[in-house]
Design a protein around this motif. Structure first.
Motif, PDB file in Angstrom:
ATOM      1  N   PHE A   3      -6.215  13.194 -10.135  1.00 40.64           N
ATOM      2  CA  PHE A   3      -6.890  12.560 -11.263  1.00 40.64           C
ATOM      3  C   PHE A   3      -8.065  11.741 -10.763  1.00 40.64           C
ATOM      4  CE2 PHE A   3      -2.382  12.799 -12.189  1.00 40.64           C
ATOM      5  CZ  PHE A   3      -2.325  13.287 -13.490  1.00 40.64           C
ATOM      6  N   SER A   6     -11.363   8.156 -14.402  1.00 41.84           N
ATOM      7  CA  SER A   6     -11.603   8.369 -15.839  1.00 41.84           C
ATOM      8  C   SER A   6     -10.563   9.312 -16.452  1.00 41.84           C
ATOM      9  CB  SER A   6     -13.024   8.865 -16.098  1.00 41.84           C
ATOM     10  OG  SER A   6     -13.233  10.105 -15.488  1.00 41.84           O
ATOM     11  N   GLN A   7     -10.109  10.309 -15.703  1.00 48.25           N
ATOM     12  CA  GLN A   7      -9.050  11.185 -16.208  1.00 48.25           C
ATOM     13  C   GLN A   7      -7.741  10.413 -16.370  1.00 48.25           C
ATOM     14  OE1 GLN A   7      -9.394  14.123 -13.096  1.00 48.25           O
ATOM     15  NE2 GLN A   7     -10.255  15.647 -14.500  1.00 48.25           N
ATOM     16  N   ARG A   9      -7.372   7.406 -17.219  1.00 48.47           N
ATOM     17  CA  ARG A   9      -7.454   6.574 -18.431  1.00 48.47           C
ATOM     18  C   ARG A   9      -6.916   7.290 -19.671  1.00 48.47           C
ATOM     19  NH1 ARG A   9      -7.838   1.425 -18.716  1.00 48.47           N
ATOM     20  NH2 ARG A   9      -9.310   1.382 -20.397  1.00 48.47           N
ATOM     21  N   GLU A  10      -6.914   8.628 -19.646  1.00 43.83           N
ATOM     22  CA  GLU A  10      -6.408   9.393 -20.786  1.00 43.83           C
ATOM     23  C   GLU A  10      -4.893   9.266 -20.954  1.00 43.83           C
ATOM     24  OE1 GLU A  10      -7.761  13.470 -20.591  1.00 43.83           O
ATOM     25  OE2 GLU A  10      -9.722  12.825 -19.834  1.00 43.83           O
ATOM     26  N   TYR A  11      -4.226   8.730 -19.943  1.00 40.10           N
ATOM     27  CA  TYR A  11      -2.765   8.619 -19.956  1.00 40.10           C
ATOM     28  C   TYR A  11      -2.344   7.152 -20.128  1.00 40.10           C
ATOM     29  CZ  TYR A  11      -3.125  13.395 -18.410  1.00 40.10           C
ATOM     30  OH  TYR A  11      -3.427  14.735 -18.341  1.00 40.10           O
ATOM     31  N   ASN A  12      -2.972   6.500 -21.107  1.00 42.08           N
ATOM     32  CA  ASN A  12      -2.747   5.067 -21.310  1.00 42.08           C
ATOM     33  C   ASN A  12      -1.755   4.760 -22.429  1.00 42.08           C
ATOM     34  OD1 ASN A  12      -4.188   5.631 -23.606  1.00 42.08           O
ATOM     35  ND2 ASN A  12      -5.914   4.293 -23.121  1.00 42.08           N
ATOM     36  N   THR A  14      -1.889   5.776 -25.614  1.00 45.57           N
ATOM     37  CA  THR A  14      -2.399   5.806 -26.981  1.00 45.57           C
ATOM     38  C   THR A  14      -2.236   7.177 -27.632  1.00 45.57           C
ATOM     39  OG1 THR A  14      -4.651   6.229 -26.201  1.00 45.57           O
ATOM     40  CG2 THR A  14      -4.053   3.928 -26.614  1.00 45.57           C
ATOM     41  N   ASP A  15      -2.081   8.222 -26.810  1.00 48.53           N
ATOM     42  CA  ASP A  15      -1.845   9.573 -27.326  1.00 48.53           C
ATOM     43  C   ASP A  15      -0.372   9.903 -27.092  1.00 48.53           C
ATOM     44  OD1 ASP A  15      -1.575  12.302 -27.784  1.00 48.53           O
ATOM     45  OD2 ASP A  15      -3.452  12.829 -26.782  1.00 48.53           O
ATOM     46  N   LYS A  18       0.898  12.690 -24.734  1.00 44.97           N
ATOM     47  CA  LYS A  18       0.689  12.631 -23.278  1.00 44.97           C
ATOM     48  C   LYS A  18       1.610  11.592 -22.651  1.00 44.97           C
ATOM     49  CE  LYS A  18      -4.175  13.938 -23.327  1.00 44.97           C
ATOM     50  NZ  LYS A  18      -5.537  13.507 -23.013  1.00 44.97           N
ATOM     51  N   GLY A  49      -2.668   3.915 -17.594  1.00 47.73           N
ATOM     52  CA  GLY A  49      -3.857   4.731 -17.400  1.00 47.73           C
ATOM     53  C   GLY A  49      -4.801   4.182 -16.345  1.00 47.73           C
ATOM     54  N   ARG A  50      -4.299   3.304 -15.494  1.00 54.13           N
ATOM     55  CA  ARG A  50      -5.167   2.676 -14.488  1.00 54.13           C
ATOM     56  C   ARG A  50      -4.420   2.490 -13.173  1.00 54.13           C
ATOM     57  NH1 ARG A  50      -7.854  -2.228 -17.693  1.00 54.13           N
ATOM     58  NH2 ARG A  50      -9.342  -2.120 -16.017  1.00 54.13           N
TER      59      ARG A  50
END
Length: 100
Positions: A3, A6-7, A9-12, A14-15, A18, A49-50
């Motif tokens: 990852f 920035s990729q 961050r998509e796993y924070n 909120t979705d 995921k 995500g960080r």
């Protein structure tokens, strides 16, 4: 899996489709089973995500501390980070690593 920051961050959290990931020293852990802590509204959601290495070492939730930077950490802070890393290793599966 690899990852970029920035990729990751998509796993924070909120979705809901995921998983939730937190990185320590570049290793990405799937903390989805701890979503009450790392998901939205959780007490550690700011780490999701960080790479939270610096913040964990400093026992800080401050935005400026949430980074992968280990520069100028004290020996005590490095020991604290090592303790966190061992806890994550025992509790959460590794999902990959962060690459530059």
């Amino acid at each position: 899996m690899e990852f970029t920051a920035s990729q990751l961050r998509e796993y924070n959290g909120t979705d809901p489709s995921k998983p939730i990931y937190v990185a320590i020293k570049g290793r990405v852990f799937d903390v989805s089973t701890g979503k009450t802590f790392y998901g939205p509204g959780g007490s550690y959601e700011m780490f999701a995500g960080r790479d939270a290495s610096r913040a964990l070492a400093k026992m800080s939730k401050n935005e400026e501390d949430i980074s992968a930077s280990l520069d100028d950490l004290t020996d005590k802070e490095k020991d604290v980070l090592a303790d966190w890393e061992r806890k994550f290793e025992a509790k959460y599966p590794v999902a990959g690593r962060v690459v530059s």
